[in-house]
Write an enzyme that holds these catalytic residues in place. Sequence first.
Site, PDB file in Angstrom:
ATOM      1  N   GLU A 156       1.062   2.508  -4.639  1.00 27.08           N
ATOM      2  CA  GLU A 156       0.565   1.963  -3.364  1.00 27.08           C
ATOM      3  C   GLU A 156       0.033   0.535  -3.484  1.00 27.08           C
ATOM      4  O   GLU A 156      -1.029   0.208  -2.987  1.00 27.08           O
ATOM      5  CB  GLU A 156      -0.523   2.877  -2.784  1.00 27.08           C
ATOM      6  N   GLY A 157       0.784  -0.293  -4.152  1.00 29.26           N
ATOM      7  CA  GLY A 157       0.349  -1.657  -4.388  1.00 29.26           C
ATOM      8  C   GLY A 157      -0.323  -1.710  -5.745  1.00 29.26           C
ATOM      9  O   GLY A 157      -1.396  -1.143  -5.934  1.00 29.26           O
TER      10      GLY A 157
END
Length: 596
Positions: A437-438
């Site tokens: 997620e990043g």
Amino acid sequence: MAEYKAPVKDMNFVLEHIADMPGLSQLPGFEDASEDMVSAILEEAGKVANGVLSPLNVVGDQTGVKLVGKDVPTPEGFKEAYQAFSEGGWGSLQFDPEFGGQGLPYSLSIPVMEMWQSANMSWGLCPLLSQGAVEAIDASASAELKQTYLPRMISGEWTGTMNLTEPSAGSDLSVVRSKAVPQGDHYLVSGQKIFITWGEHDMADNIVHLVLARLPDAEPGVRGISLFLVPKFLVNADGSLGERNDCAAVSLEHKLGIHASPTCVMSFGDNGGAVGYLIGEPGKGLACMFKMMNNARLAVGLQGVAISERAYQHALEYAGERTQGKAVGYAEAGPIIRHADIRRMLLTMKALTEAGRAITYDACASLDRAHRLEDKQQARLQSARAALLTPIVKGWCTEFSMEVTSLGVQIHGGMGFIEETGAAQFYRDARILPIYEGTNSIQALDLVGRKTMFDSGEALNALIEEMRQTISATSGSAFAVEGGRLQDAVVALEQSRDQLLASGDNPQFAATVAYNFLMLAGTVVGAWQLLRQALQAETELEAEGADQLFLTSKQMTARFYISQILPRYLGYAVAVSDGAEPVISVSDEQLQAAFC
């Protein structure tokens, strides 16, 4: 392997005194979040985590998942566990009652989710992604799509996924190539997505994919990306499931950890186009998806806390049972928990985990306030506070999860390197979290850029003021020394902030120091959260019938952290102060000089 025991006592303490659940229960719509309700939810969730999910953790790790045709059968017991989760309404806690949710605070769902992730992180990723998909649909989809999909997703009958990354596009979503062509009241979606968590499985009747793709006339870059809802099975007008859509998993990744969580390569439109429905406005897909991404970033940070808790419990039990040598001060051989360095490692695991738990719950409570406060200015400030804490939760909590799970292996000694003890699984499972997620590099850039420099440090200044209020409260208490040490760390954080704000014409400075600034902020905020709890414990210890063991444990944990972990801020602050030169002055050729 030690079975998981939900730390309900600590969760309750943090919810009450850090997240301020009593205060949240006074906000419109949260009246049902009473003390009794909170305790009952945590106790019952703990039973599911302990008794249903935890026993499947090793089974899932050893069995893994395989693609059979278009299907992915899950390990034994997973489907039944998901049915118990769905029937218990566990996926509906924080969602809108209009669509079958219970309307409780988001921050109350967080300890429940922590239990799932601690007990069985591979399994827990499925409801984690589903809840993020619900958030995105609820925020941006049409009323018709909401009515069709949200009730069944909130009930757990259907699950959700996030389809962003492609073979040619990792974190750079500006080069997404998937296409969506208008076709009457829907679109035909085609393209391939990779790293899709729980993209295919047999635990639910339908899977709702949220897919980033480009319309035929889309401009290049991120402004040309739109978001589409693509179900595995099409939904008939009466709500029943129809034919299978033109989308399927074409392969599964073989991973370091989370073996029971299928990570899929998804193909859309191999036979003419997968039916999809536009969510939000054309070209605004990334903005719509950010609702899910921000939810996922907090959830992944929570996973860092959860896997750390599980590793700590596992190591603690082993240290109490394993006999090895005479510890200093003892006449006879005994359990290794007596040895000073084992105690140091256990306390490091405990302190980092409890600090991360408090930061995460606190951030989620700010989101609740931002959504429910009637005072718009106060709501804006709470939203900014949550936004500031989000990259710290995701970045710092997942970074320390690697340290904590590694310490768990170390405490087991040579047996920690042997799979049968179970310590290695937590270490392997944790390694994905700084990437999900990043990546944490992206989180660090977000913290220094959008969350600090963009608003001239306004949100960070407000958080620092909160820390100073806690420091002031230590005057005359048993924690005056700890308050003074935190004060020194806050000053260092302020100085690093000032350097960032002064570097506006030197973008390389911010990019280079971002990681160290993130770690500095996390380390300092973690100390503050534990000091808050220690002061609360000091107050409660004066009451008749106080839980002496638990409250003194909170105090000792804070003292250990501030003495042994907080000093790390000095190294991070020096690294920020030295700036970009030590990094950017090294040429590519110099990096390869040893191979010439």
